[in-house]
Design a protein around this motif. Structure first.
Motif, PDB file in Angstrom:
ATOM      1  N   LEU A 131       0.855  -1.187   0.000  1.00  0.00           N
ATOM      2  CA  LEU A 131       0.000   0.000   0.000  1.00  0.00           C
ATOM      3  C   LEU A 131       0.888   1.234   0.000  1.00  0.00           C
ATOM      4  O   LEU A 131       1.717   1.410   0.897  1.00  0.00           O
ATOM      5  CB  LEU A 131      -0.900   0.003   1.230  1.00  0.00           C
ATOM      6  N   LEU A 132       0.707   2.093  -1.003  1.00  0.00           N
ATOM      7  CA  LEU A 132       1.565   3.264  -1.119  1.00  0.00           C
ATOM      8  C   LEU A 132       1.181   4.352  -0.127  1.00  0.00           C
ATOM      9  O   LEU A 132       2.041   4.913   0.555  1.00  0.00           O
ATOM     10  CB  LEU A 132       1.496   3.818  -2.546  1.00  0.00           C
ATOM     11  N   LEU A 133      -0.119   4.670  -0.031  1.00  0.00           N
ATOM     12  CA  LEU A 133      -0.576   5.749   0.834  1.00  0.00           C
ATOM     13  C   LEU A 133      -1.349   5.195   2.019  1.00  0.00           C
ATOM     14  O   LEU A 133      -2.235   4.353   1.834  1.00  0.00           O
ATOM     15  CB  LEU A 133      -1.477   6.714   0.052  1.00  0.00           C
ATOM     16  N   PRO A 134      -1.064   5.653   3.231  1.00  0.00           N
ATOM     17  CA  PRO A 134      -1.845   5.209   4.393  1.00  0.00           C
ATOM     18  C   PRO A 134      -3.326   5.496   4.193  1.00  0.00           C
ATOM     19  O   PRO A 134      -3.709   6.454   3.498  1.00  0.00           O
ATOM     20  CB  PRO A 134      -1.269   6.052   5.542  1.00  0.00           C
ATOM     21  N   LYS A 170       6.910  10.583   0.545  1.00  0.00           N
ATOM     22  CA  LYS A 170       8.146  10.429   1.296  1.00  0.00           C
ATOM     23  C   LYS A 170       9.173   9.712   0.421  1.00  0.00           C
ATOM     24  O   LYS A 170       8.815   9.033  -0.542  1.00  0.00           O
ATOM     25  CB  LYS A 170       7.888   9.625   2.565  1.00  0.00           C
ATOM     26  N   PRO A 171      10.456   9.820   0.765  1.00  0.00           N
ATOM     27  CA  PRO A 171      11.482   9.102  -0.008  1.00  0.00           C
ATOM     28  C   PRO A 171      11.219   7.601  -0.084  1.00  0.00           C
ATOM     29  O   PRO A 171      11.441   6.982  -1.132  1.00  0.00           O
ATOM     30  CB  PRO A 171      12.773   9.414   0.757  1.00  0.00           C
ATOM     31  N   SER A 172      10.729   7.015   1.023  1.00  0.00           N
ATOM     32  CA  SER A 172      10.453   5.577   1.023  1.00  0.00           C
ATOM     33  C   SER A 172       9.327   5.229   0.055  1.00  0.00           C
ATOM     34  O   SER A 172       9.347   4.163  -0.588  1.00  0.00           O
ATOM     35  CB  SER A 172      10.084   5.117   2.433  1.00  0.00           C
ATOM     36  N   GLN A 173       8.354   6.124  -0.067  1.00  0.00           N
ATOM     37  CA  GLN A 173       7.255   5.887  -1.008  1.00  0.00           C
ATOM     38  C   GLN A 173       7.727   6.014  -2.449  1.00  0.00           C
ATOM     39  O   GLN A 173       7.263   5.268  -3.322  1.00  0.00           O
ATOM     40  CB  GLN A 173       6.111   6.861  -0.722  1.00  0.00           C
TER      41      GLN A 173
END
Length: 335
Positions: free
Chosen positions: A26-29, A40-43
């Motif tokens: 899941l990309l976005l909470p 975010k960088p992790s995303q």
């Protein structure tokens, strides 16, 4: 294989097909607005490393337009809004209007003779559709400027008939998306095609059964008036025969005007509605203030499925929870 879904409801659908093969990321909470966020960088790394990405499209997840445009050829990007079914709300209103006009025509033969030429019926439809839209705008907007702003809006919400991008709230769309997911993954990962197709068949059977149950449960609520927090539920409502009286705000990130809030308050005092729904992603004292001193109940609808537990049958639980939330508030007036 890395499979990514941009928002929670799409992940729930994708997970129905990938069960036993891979857990989609899941990309976005779930508590994040899909069209108002900063990656975010992790995303960004999740996007870059993905083999397959499922998203609604550029008008819903607007902040993803640029990052997704920079993907290299190894990533398959699936835009679910492409090929979306026409809004059932439009078809339902059209069919009801046709039936009503036909009934009136049979009752009054002289009136029927006046309008029997081909084309007059279409003109009546155009006029009635215009009047319905005008009435809807008067209920929804606090003033002319707000209405103009809504008409020009491209924020991913329901900004015109047939363009409601909350696709996952329509079980027919859920079926279409599941088939597309299964076919996409079968091509990208052919060795697991049998499992994808098996999962799809099981999901479609269970979805059909649940859909029949929900229609029976929600049918008694068809005449219950209510207000929603924002105009996100058209597809669910059209499918199950529900219809809200209006929305508190045209966009959840935007506070309603004082005039619009006063109009809703007046309608609540007049007992036009039995419930006002808020949303967990946008906590606000506004709903509480609107219903204060009235006998109108409040409820919560979660179009993003943030409270749905991960795991098999997540999308089915999401639909069931949506129906239960409608029941919990709209059914209060019968007790």
């Amino acid at each position: 294989m890395d499979v990514v879904a941009t928002i929670q409801p799409i992940k729930l659908l994708v997970a129905e097909i990938t069960d036993g093969v891979v857990e989609p990321k899941l990309l976005l909470p779930a508590n994040t607005s899909p069209h108002d966020f900063q990656l975010k960088p992790s995303q960004r790394r999740t996007i870059q490393q993905a083999d397959v990405i499922f998203w609604i499209g550029p008008e819903m997840e607007m902040a993803l337009n640029k990052p997704l445009a920079q993907l290299d050829d190894h990533t398959v990007l699936v835009t679910l809004a492409e090929g979306a079914l026409d809004s059932e709300a439009l078809h339902q209103k059209h069919d009801e209007h046709e039936a009503h006009e036909e009934h009136e025509a049979h009752q009054d033969h002289d009136e029927h003779e006046e309008h029997k030429e081909h084309g007059s019926h279409d003109e009546e439809h155009a006029h009635d559709d215009h009047e319905a839209h005008k009435e809807h705008a008067e209920h929804e907007e606090s003033d002319h400027d707000d209405h103009a702003q809504e008409s020009a809006s491209h924020d991913g919400h329901h900004h015109d008939h047939g363009e409601d991008l909350h696709l996952w709230l329509d079980p027919h769309e859920g079926e279409r998306i599941a088939k597309l997911v299964a076919e996409t993954l079968s091509q990208a990962d052919p060795k697991n095609r049998p499992r994808y197709q098996q999962n799809l068949a099981a999901f479609l059977t269970e979805l059909e059964q649940l859909d029949k149950q929900l229609k029976q449960r929600l049918e008694p609520l068809a005449d219950k008036g209510y207000f929603v927090f924002h105009d996100a539920y058209n597809r669910f409502e059209a499918h199950y025969g529900l219809s809200h009286l209006g929305a508190i705000t045209i966009s959840p990130e935007r506070s309603p005007g004082a005039k619009h809030a006063a109009e809703i308050r007046e309608r609540l005092i007049k007992h036009e509605a039995v419930c006002v729904f808020s949303e967990p992603q946008f906590p606000s004292p506004l709903v509480r203030n609107l219903i204060e001193g009235t006998d109108v109940d409040s409820g919560v609808l979660d179009p993003m499925g943030g409270q749905v537990a991960q795991g098999p049958k997540g999308y089915l639980r999401f639909l069931e929870q949506m129906a239960a939330d409608f029941e919990a508030c709209l059914g209060q007036s019968d007790k």
